[in-house]
Scaffold this active site. Structure first.
Site, short mmCIF file in Angstrom:
data_model
loop_
_atom_site.label_atom_id
_atom_site.label_comp_id
_atom_site.label_asym_id
_atom_site.label_seq_id
_atom_site.Cartn_x
_atom_site.Cartn_y
_atom_site.Cartn_z
N TRP A 325 44.31 46.78 44.94
CA TRP A 325 44.81 45.44 44.65
C TRP A 325 43.80 44.39 45.15
CZ3 TRP A 325 45.82 41.29 47.88
CH2 TRP A 325 46.54 40.24 47.33
N HIS A 326 43.15 44.70 46.28
CA HIS A 326 42.23 43.72 46.86
C HIS A 326 40.98 43.49 46.01
CE1 HIS A 326 44.72 44.26 50.43
NE2 HIS A 326 44.29 43.06 50.77
N GLY A 327 40.55 44.52 45.30
CA GLY A 327 39.37 44.28 44.49
C GLY A 327 38.88 45.51 43.79
N PHE A 484 40.72 37.58 45.57
CA PHE A 484 41.60 38.69 45.18
C PHE A 484 42.63 38.18 44.17
CE2 PHE A 484 40.64 39.89 49.77
CZ PHE A 484 39.46 40.49 49.40
#
Lengths: 484, 296
Positions: A325-327, A484
């Site tokens: 999800w962060h990247g 993000f």
């Protein structure tokens, strides 16, 4: 528009005055003002992406109404799938398209079948991961009949685009935030004053702690091969406080700003660096995302019920997804995996819920057991942040190898980083304040209980002075989580 | 709501009071010296920190030292206009060292302090005048430079690790090893000569200074200050050539950068004289007996 900018310093009072003085009689008008100011706030970066928010909002608004009306299970599933596909599709395209393409290309090359792909020059819309998750929570909750769909488009638009938390959370649940758009809002002095305090503390965290740590962390991470182990460890430590100051600072400003307008957002950080194990850390770090994954993925998968292997699988799924999800980078996935590895022993021993109360409750200081538990958890966290910060896996591994070398035991040469000593002193002071305030919602929430007004106000002036003197006021540095 | 606004206004009032308290503190050690100028002299020296070691020694030669640490041409232009308005200035010595047109200098200047010497006519609009002359000058909270001054003061006094024996200790230049001298000098050269082109703003400002002096019949003399051998060697041919701008306009340039190449004892660092060096240099520069190298 950045919270730590002059633009926002003008924007906020103008919206505040319009909200409470001009439109205070009509809830609808107040909601409309929130939508307009939120779109202006977002459009300040790039107006082109306003269409994306509007599109995501409209899809979930219509899907929500249809979900509510329909009794047909299959149709309801299809509607939910539509909402999830649109939101995940947008996220996938803007955030992960090039990542998947690159990895496919690498995989085929590895198999001896090189293929030519065309990556696109895609600009990542700020905050897309936050608002898509927020709208998905709405559709899922309506699907689960936990929430009635709204027919008030303005209120729903305000819920999705609410400017304090639009670009970096907290990722609010529709069940908590949406009903607040239908309640008559009364100005509450106590809540507004507390909101101001929280904004002040958020600015301190961002401008004094995070931005100064960023300066050193960036130099050390970029030139890691020039430094010895102890300096690299110091760099990792600076990043540890940078990311906390940056993200929790943003959350504090967001929550504080919301309170000025009569809204209550969920707590997003609860002093995570005072955790005694990794399970406690994850109950205290980015709470809105952790609980999102818990409620919408972990529990439906079976959570901590079932066989050990199912439990381990579920933990890995959650942490890997959280990392992803962060990247779109393997470093985030490894960061997630590493946290899963930290977490599993705690879960398997059945100790994942042993520290539900704040550390050293009712005491001034922790006992030695608590202290070493906190220190151990903190060290594990620092190591995992190296993966989070690194540009790629090679960078992370070389950085770690650099730390664990004989130079780890050298005395750090502070003279090559003028100001680093001052920053360490500031961090120590910051930790002391957070420790003292760990039972409250944020570090300085307890100031309100100091009986003497002169003392309270002196403390506020002192914090403002610290921000002015030590904060990076000449340039506005973006918040890390915007990417993000 | 009423209470909230009342409290907010009182708190703002307190911040204003704190601001002025801080201003007077900062004035004592940052602004006051910069704002002091003797208007009775016929000649003035305008330079950055290269000129400050000359201190009051120039006054023996009827030249008032109007240099300020980190002064850029924009600051010198403001000072020149101030002198024209308030004195009978006949001659101005101005620094034309290799770095003075550097884009770095454009960012490291004294515009916050030199605003003191300005008038409304010096600005393109009245809003800018109010902002620079009053808001930035008197509002500590709006002036980043004041914050930096306080921050550096705290860091130097309380947490300066160089005082504990680090590489960048403030020991005099000649006491540093050759390796240390080279390390520090490389940093300096990198800082000033990072960009291939000179700053357009600085160049334009120097041009305006030249025009203004011509218009007001003021003799303008360029000056290149002495440097150490380490600096000259590492500098190689790097220069933004402010001296060439002077020469193009048929103006004198006194080039003394090689005067003390072998005398490190006169320097406090690679390109700044110390007090002793400043005294000696002032004599060489202004006494008629000595003949400095002059190019036109």
């Amino acid at each position: 528009m950045l919270f730590n900018s002059l633009d926002f310093a003008v924007f906020l009072p103008v919206v505040f005055v319009l909200y409470w003085f001009v439109l205070d009689k009509s809830l609808k008008s107040q909601n409309l003002l929130i939508v307009m100011s939120s779109y202006l706030f977002y459009g300040w970066w790039d107006w082109r992406f306003l269409g994306l928010i509007a599109f995501s909002t409209l899809v979930d608004y219509v899907v929500g109404i249809q979900l509510d009306k329909s009794e047909d299970g299959l149709r309801r599933k299809a509607l939910l799938l539509l909402s999830l596909s649109v939101n995940i599709g947008l996220l996938g395209f803007f955030k992960y398209y090039n990542f998947f393409l690159d990895n496919f290309e690498d995989a085929f090359t590895l198999l001896g079948m090189p293929i030519q792909t065309n990556t696109l020059n895609i600009i990542l819309p700020v905050g897309i991961s936050f608002y898509t998750f927020q709208t998905m929570s709405y559709s899922i909750d309506v699907y689960r009949r936990k929430l009635k769909a709204t027919t008030d488009l303005v209120a729903f638009m305000a819920f999705v685009s609410f400017f304090p938390q639009l670009v970096a959370g907290p990722i609010e649940r529709a069940t908590n935030l949406l009903p607040q758009f239908f309640e008559k809002r009364q100005f509450d002095y106590q809540q507004a004053a507390d909101g101001m305090r929280q904004i002040l503390w958020g600015l301190f965290k961002k401008m004094v702690i995070a931005d100064n740590c960023a300066e050193f962390a960036n130099i050390i991470f970029s030139n890691y091969s020039d430094y010895g182990g102890i300096t690299l460890l110091l760099g990792a430590l600076f990043f540890t406080f940078q990311i906390y100051g940056d993200f929790s600072g943003y959350s504090d400003i967001a929550i504080g700003t919301s309170r000025l307008f009569g809204f209550r957002l969920m707590q997003n950080f609860a002093f995570p660096y005072f955790s005694r194990d990794v399970a406690e850390f994850w109950r205290r770090w980015h709470i809105s995302l952790s609980t999102w994954f818990r409620d919408y993925i972990y529990i439906p998968l079976g959570g901590s019920k079932g066989s050990k292997s199912i439990q381990i699988r579920n933990v890995f799924i959650i942490f890997l997804l959280s990392g992803f999800w962060h990247g779109a980078n393997w470093t985030y996935i490894v960061w997630g995996g590493l946290n899963a590895i930290y977490f599993i022993p705690v879960l398997l021993r059945g100790k994942n819920r042993q520290h539900l109360e704040p550390v050293a409750l009712g005491k001034k200081w922790p006992n030695s057991r608590e202290f070493f538990a906190m220190l151990g958890t903190f060290c594990l966290t620092v190591l995992s942040w190296i993966f989070f910060r690194a540009e790629n896996m090679n960078h992370a591994i070389s950085y770690l190898a650099g730390i664990f070398s004989y130079t780890l035991f050298e005395i750090p040469d502070f003279s090559i980083f003028p100001g680093a000593m001052t920053l360490l002193v500031l961090i120590a002071g910051f930790l002391a304040v957070e420790w003292r305030g760990r039972l409250g919602q944020f570090g300085i929430a307890g100031i309100q209980f100091i009986p003497r007004k002169a003392t309270r106000w002196s403390l506020y002036v002192l914090i403002i002075l610290m921000i002015d003197i030590f904060g990076n006021t000449s340039e506005q540095i973006e918040f890390i989580y915007f990417q993000f | 709501m009423k209470l909230f606004f009342k409290q907010a206004i009182v708190f703002l009032g307190i911040l204003v009071a704190v601001n002025f308290l801080l201003f007077f503190l900062i004035r004592g050690f940052y602004i006051k010296d910069y704002d002091e100028v003797d208007l009775a002299y016929p000649s003035y020296l305008l330079a950055d920190s290269h000129g400050t070691p000359l201190g009051d020694f120039t006054e023996n030669h009827q030249v008032h030292n109007f240099s300020g640490q980190s002064d850029s041409y924009l600051d010198m232009e403001r000072k020149l206009k101030f002198l024209i308005r308030n004195t009978e200035v006949k001659k101005v010595y101005i620094t034309v060292d290799d770095h003075t047109l550097s884009p770095t200098r454009e960012n490291q200047n004294n515009l916050d302090r030199s605003a003191y010497y300005t008038e409304a006519d010096d600005y393109s609009n009245y809003g800018q005048y109010i902002k620079e002359k009053y808001l930035n000058y008197y509002c500590v909270f709006l002036n980043d430079r004041y914050s930096l001054v306080i921050k550096n003061f705290i860091q130097d006094e309380l947490f300066n690790v160089s005082k504990w024996g680090g590489v960048r200790s403030k020991s005099s230049w000649e006491k540093l090893s050759n390796k240390e001298q080279i390390t520090i000098t490389k940093d300096r050269v990198k800082n000033y000569f990072e960009f291939p082109q000179p700053s357009a703003r600085m160049s334009e400002s120097l041009m305006r200074i030249i025009s203004l002096c011509k218009e007001k019949d003021i003799e303008l003399i360029g000056l290149r200050f002495p440097l150490t051998k380490t600096y000259v060697d590492l500098l190689n041919e790097e220069s933004y050539e402010a001296d060439s701008l002077m020469s193009i306009h048929q103006l004198q340039v006194i080039d003394l950068d090689s005067l003390y190449l072998e005398q490190d004892s006169l320097f406090r660092d690679m390109d700044h004289l110390d007090k002793k060096g400043g005294e000696k240099f002032a004599k060489v520069l202004f006494e008629k007996k000595t003949t400095p190298q002059i190019k036109v």
